[in-house]
Write a protein that holds these residues in place. Structure first.
Motif, mmCIF file in Angstrom:
data_model
loop_
_atom_site.group_PDB
_atom_site.id
_atom_site.type_symbol
_atom_site.label_atom_id
_atom_site.label_comp_id
_atom_site.label_asym_id
_atom_site.label_seq_id
_atom_site.Cartn_x
_atom_site.Cartn_y
_atom_site.Cartn_z
ATOM 1 N N TYR A 52 12.082 14.606 -12.251
ATOM 2 C CA TYR A 52 12.797 13.333 -12.344
ATOM 3 C C TYR A 52 13.179 12.788 -10.970
ATOM 4 O O TYR A 52 13.210 11.568 -10.762
ATOM 5 N N GLU A 53 13.470 13.671 -10.026
ATOM 6 C CA GLU A 53 13.760 13.209 -8.665
ATOM 7 C C GLU A 53 12.532 12.549 -8.050
ATOM 8 O O GLU A 53 12.628 11.518 -7.377
ATOM 9 N N LEU A 233 20.902 14.275 -24.780
ATOM 10 C CA LEU A 233 19.749 14.453 -23.911
ATOM 11 C C LEU A 233 19.816 13.446 -22.768
ATOM 12 O O LEU A 233 20.277 12.315 -22.949
ATOM 13 N N HIS A 234 19.360 13.850 -21.599
ATOM 14 C CA HIS A 234 19.356 12.900 -20.485
ATOM 15 C C HIS A 234 18.224 13.225 -19.523
ATOM 16 O O HIS A 234 17.826 14.372 -19.354
ATOM 17 N N ALA A 235 17.692 12.163 -18.910
ATOM 18 C CA ALA A 235 16.635 12.301 -17.913
ATOM 19 C C ALA A 235 17.261 12.196 -16.526
ATOM 20 O O ALA A 235 17.193 11.155 -15.864
ATOM 21 N N ASN A 236 17.929 13.274 -16.127
ATOM 22 C CA ASN A 236 18.552 13.408 -14.825
ATOM 23 C C ASN A 236 19.672 12.397 -14.598
ATOM 24 O O ASN A 236 19.832 11.853 -13.506
ATOM 25 N N ASP A 237 20.457 12.152 -15.640
ATOM 26 C CA ASP A 237 21.640 11.291 -15.514
ATOM 27 C C ASP A 237 22.792 11.981 -16.240
ATOM 28 O O ASP A 237 23.192 11.586 -17.331
ATOM 29 N N SER A 238 23.317 13.017 -15.602
ATOM 30 C CA SER A 238 24.359 13.822 -16.234
ATOM 31 C C SER A 238 25.652 13.030 -16.434
ATOM 32 O O SER A 238 26.405 13.295 -17.374
ATOM 33 N N LYS A 239 25.892 12.039 -15.580
ATOM 34 C CA LYS A 239 27.104 11.236 -15.720
ATOM 35 C C LYS A 239 27.091 10.459 -17.040
ATOM 36 O O LYS A 239 28.068 10.457 -17.791
ATOM 37 N N GLY A 267 10.019 12.155 -20.771
ATOM 38 C CA GLY A 267 10.505 11.338 -19.670
ATOM 39 C C GLY A 267 9.397 10.600 -18.936
ATOM 40 O O GLY A 267 9.631 9.553 -18.329
ATOM 41 N N VAL A 268 8.179 11.138 -18.997
ATOM 42 C CA VAL A 268 7.020 10.449 -18.427
ATOM 43 C C VAL A 268 6.916 9.032 -18.970
ATOM 44 O O VAL A 268 6.554 8.097 -18.263
ATOM 45 N N HIS A 269 7.256 8.860 -20.247
ATOM 46 C CA HIS A 269 7.121 7.555 -20.893
ATOM 47 C C HIS A 269 8.430 6.751 -20.880
ATOM 48 O O HIS A 269 8.396 5.528 -20.751
ATOM 49 N N THR A 270 9.565 7.427 -20.999
ATOM 50 C CA THR A 270 10.832 6.694 -21.111
ATOM 51 C C THR A 270 11.524 6.486 -19.772
ATOM 52 O O THR A 270 12.349 5.592 -19.635
ATOM 53 N N GLY A 271 11.213 7.318 -18.774
ATOM 54 C CA GLY A 271 11.718 7.102 -17.431
ATOM 55 C C GLY A 271 13.036 7.781 -17.105
ATOM 56 O O GLY A 271 13.753 8.273 -17.982
ATOM 57 N N VAL A 272 13.335 7.812 -15.805
ATOM 58 C CA VAL A 272 14.588 8.382 -15.302
ATOM 59 C C VAL A 272 15.762 7.583 -15.864
ATOM 60 O O VAL A 272 15.707 6.365 -15.978
ATOM 61 N N GLY A 273 16.839 8.304 -16.208
ATOM 62 C CA GLY A 273 18.038 7.643 -16.717
ATOM 63 C C GLY A 273 18.074 7.484 -18.221
ATOM 64 O O GLY A 273 19.079 7.015 -18.768
ATOM 65 N N THR A 274 16.996 7.878 -18.888
ATOM 66 C CA THR A 274 16.996 7.832 -20.350
ATOM 67 C C THR A 274 18.107 8.724 -20.900
ATOM 68 O O THR A 274 18.354 9.819 -20.394
#
Length: 282
Positions: A52-53, A233-239, A267-274
Motif C-alpha cells: 500500500y505504501e 478492514l482498511h487499506a493502510n488507513d488505520s486512523k 486493494g489492487v482494485h479499490t485503492g489505498v484508503g479503502t
C-alpha cells in the motif's frame, strides 16, 4: 478405526494470522500482486503495508494474479504422502481462478480434495476456515462439514468503501467520466461481495454517510440474526479504521470488533484508503 488425517488448505486472501496458521498446520498458497510487471507473492515477498505504501507513493501499474498450477501440484504431491485427504477453502471463483486451479491441481496430483468456493474473501473466508476446523474437531462427518461450510457462504457480509475512484478507474472498473463526476461530487460507492462478485450497493458523499450506511446495515442483521464479531478492514488507513471501530463500539457495546488490513489483491482494485466492514451471521 484410525482417525483420518486431514490437510487444511487455503490462500492468502483468507487473512489468517500467522499464529493460527501455525497452530492448526494450515497450508496457505499465496496469490501474487504485480507492480509494473514484477510479480510478488502476497505476504511473502511483500507485506501488505509495503504494497500500500508503494501504491500510494509510486506511479505505475498495480495488478493481481492467481497462483500458478505448479504451486498447487507441488503442494498436493507432498500432502498425499502425509494426509488421507484435504479440505481447501478458497477465495471467490468469480473474482479469481484460484479455486479452479486448486481443484485441477489436486486431480493432477491424485490427491483427494474437498474444495469449497467461499464466494468471498478476507474476514468471511477466515471465518469459514475456522468454523470448518471446529466442526472437524467436533467429530462431524466430512460430508456434513462441507455441507455446513457451503451453507455458511450465504450468511457472510463484506462491504468496501474506496476512498476515491482512481484505482477502480485504472483497473477498468469505472469509466473516466464516472471518475471525474464522482470526484467533483465527492461520491463514494459502497461495494458488496455478493454471490461471489462485487456489486455497487449504494453511493454516498462522505465517509460519515458511508459509516452510517454500514452501521445501519449491520443493525438490520443484528435485529434478526446472531453476529458475534465485526471486522473493520482498511487499506493502510488505520486512523479511519479506528474511527469506524469507535462508532461500532458506541452503537453496539456488546459486539466484538477487530481491525484488519484489507487483502492486497482487493486493494489492487479499490485503492489505498479503502475502508470496509465485514461480519458473518450465524
Amino acid at each position: 478405526m484410525n482417525k483420518a488425517k486431514i490437510a487444511w488448505i487455503t490462500d492468502t486472501t483468507s487473512s489468517l494470522s500467522k499464529e493460527f496458521i501455525e497452530k492448526n498446520d494450515i497450508h496457505v498458497i499465496p496469490l501474487h500482486v504485480v507492480i509494473n510487471d514484477e510479480f510478488y507473492k502476497e505476504t511473502i515477498d511483500i507485506t501488505q503495508e509495503e504494497f500500500y505504501e508503494r501504491m500510494k507513493n509510486e506511479d505505475g501499474k498495480f495488478q493481481s494474479s492467481q497462483p500458478s498450477i505448479n504451486d498447487f501440484v507441488e503442494l498436493y504431491e507432498k500432502l498425499k504422502e502425509e494426509y488421507d485427504f484435504g479440505i481447501a477453502v478458497h477465495a471467490s471463483s468469480v473474482l479469481t481462478g484460484t479455486y479452479q486451479t486448486s481443484v485441477l491441481a489436486a486431480n493432477m496430483a491424485g490427491f483427494k480434495l474437498y474444495a469449497i468456493d467461499s464466494l468471498t474473501g478476507s474476514y468471511p473466508l477466515s471465518f469459514i476456515v475456522k468454523r470448518g476446523i471446529e466442526l472437524v474437531e467436533q467429530g462431524l462427518e466430512i460430508e456434513e462439514v462441507v455441507y455446513q461450510l457451503n451453507a455458511l457462504r450465504d450468511h457472510t457480509r463484506l462491504f468496501l468503501v474506496p476512498s476515491n475512484l482512481d484505482q477502480l478507474h485504472k483497473s477498468g472498473r469505472v469509466s473516466g467520466g464516472q471518475k471525474i463526476l464522482a470526484s467533483l461530487l465527492n461520491i463514494k460507492p459502497i461495494l458488496a461481495i455478493e454471490e461471489g462478485t462485487a456489486k455497487i450497493k449504494d453511493k454516498v458523499r462522505s465517509d460519515k454517510k458511508a459509516f452510517a450506511w454500514l452501521i445501519k446495515t449491520l443493525k438490520e442483521d443484528l435485529e434478526t440474526k446472531k453476529v458475534q464479531k465485526a471486522a473493520i478492514l482498511h487499506a493502510n488507513d488505520s486512523k479511519k479504521a479506528s474511527e469506524l471501530e469507535k462508532l461500532l463500539n458506541e452503537t453496539f457495546p456488546n459486539l466484538k470488533t477487530e481491525i484488519m488490513m484489507l487483502i492486497t489483491v482487493a486493494g489492487v482494485h479499490t485503492g489505498v484508503g479503502t475502508t470496509g466492514l465485514s461480519w458473518v451471521c450465524e
